[in-house]
Design an enzyme around this catalytic site. Sequence first.
Site, short mmCIF file in Angstrom:
data_model
loop_
_atom_site.label_atom_id
_atom_site.label_comp_id
_atom_site.label_asym_id
_atom_site.label_seq_id
_atom_site.Cartn_x
_atom_site.Cartn_y
_atom_site.Cartn_z
N ASP A 64 0.86 -1.18 0.00
CA ASP A 64 0.00 0.00 0.00
C ASP A 64 0.90 1.23 0.00
OD1 ASP A 64 0.84 -0.24 2.66
OD2 ASP A 64 -1.08 0.34 3.52
N TYR A 66 3.10 4.65 0.73
CA TYR A 66 3.81 5.21 1.87
C TYR A 66 2.85 6.10 2.65
CZ TYR A 66 8.14 3.90 -0.60
OH TYR A 66 9.15 3.22 -1.23
N PHE A 77 6.52 2.02 -4.38
CA PHE A 77 7.94 2.18 -4.05
C PHE A 77 8.51 3.56 -4.40
CE2 PHE A 77 7.63 -2.49 -4.37
CZ PHE A 77 8.07 -2.83 -3.09
N HIS A 187 10.83 -9.58 0.01
CA HIS A 187 10.57 -8.15 -0.13
C HIS A 187 11.87 -7.36 0.05
CE1 HIS A 187 8.83 -4.18 0.80
NE2 HIS A 187 7.73 -4.62 0.22
#
Length: 223
Positions: A64, A66, A77, A187
């Site tokens: 989701d 920031y 990202f 991740h």
Amino acid sequence: MVKFDNEWDKLLEDEFKKDYYLRLRQFLINEYKTQRIFPGMYDIFNALKYTSYSDVKAVIIGQDPYHGIGQAHGLCFSVKKGVAPPPSLVNIFKEIKSDLGIDNTGKHGELTKWAKNGVLLLNNVLTVREGMANSHKNAGWEQFTDDVIRLLDAREKPMVFLLWGANARAKTQIIKNPAHLILTCAHPSPLSAYNGFFGCKHFSKANKFLKDNGMEEIDWSID
């Protein structure tokens, strides 16, 4: 009315009429009125606005947005210029440098160039409350983004799915088309990057796949 000004307008036309989305829309109207929500409402769909359906070469799926002020702008990202790249993005840049020799460090963290070069930077959930990661989980976005992925999966022209972490890897269940390449690993978060993200070489593997299928490789540098 959401407008993408590309092929997604027609492809997602019926999606915005579905009951789940109408409920999600009402939820979001209330959230934006009463809470500080990221990204700004005009940036929610930037991933789809920047990367049209037939232009997609690679798909990166985040969790989701920031949840800090000034960070999110609708691309997973990515952060706006002038904002320090968060740790996960720093690690992505480290892997790109190790894999391809491209050095993006010390510049900025805005990935708009990637999006315009065919990288769909799609979060699983497209909005979030300030300071509250995953606060819009199960509000309806998951169905929306799953349906986007199903549309991509149905495309005949090959693409690469880069699925980092458990949330993203769960999407493999809805990617059925053998024409596409699925790359999975840990991740890039500092908590897990050393468990298989570093050294995954996903960026060179993606470009090799595209080249082998007669498509232009992705320029993973940023300006």
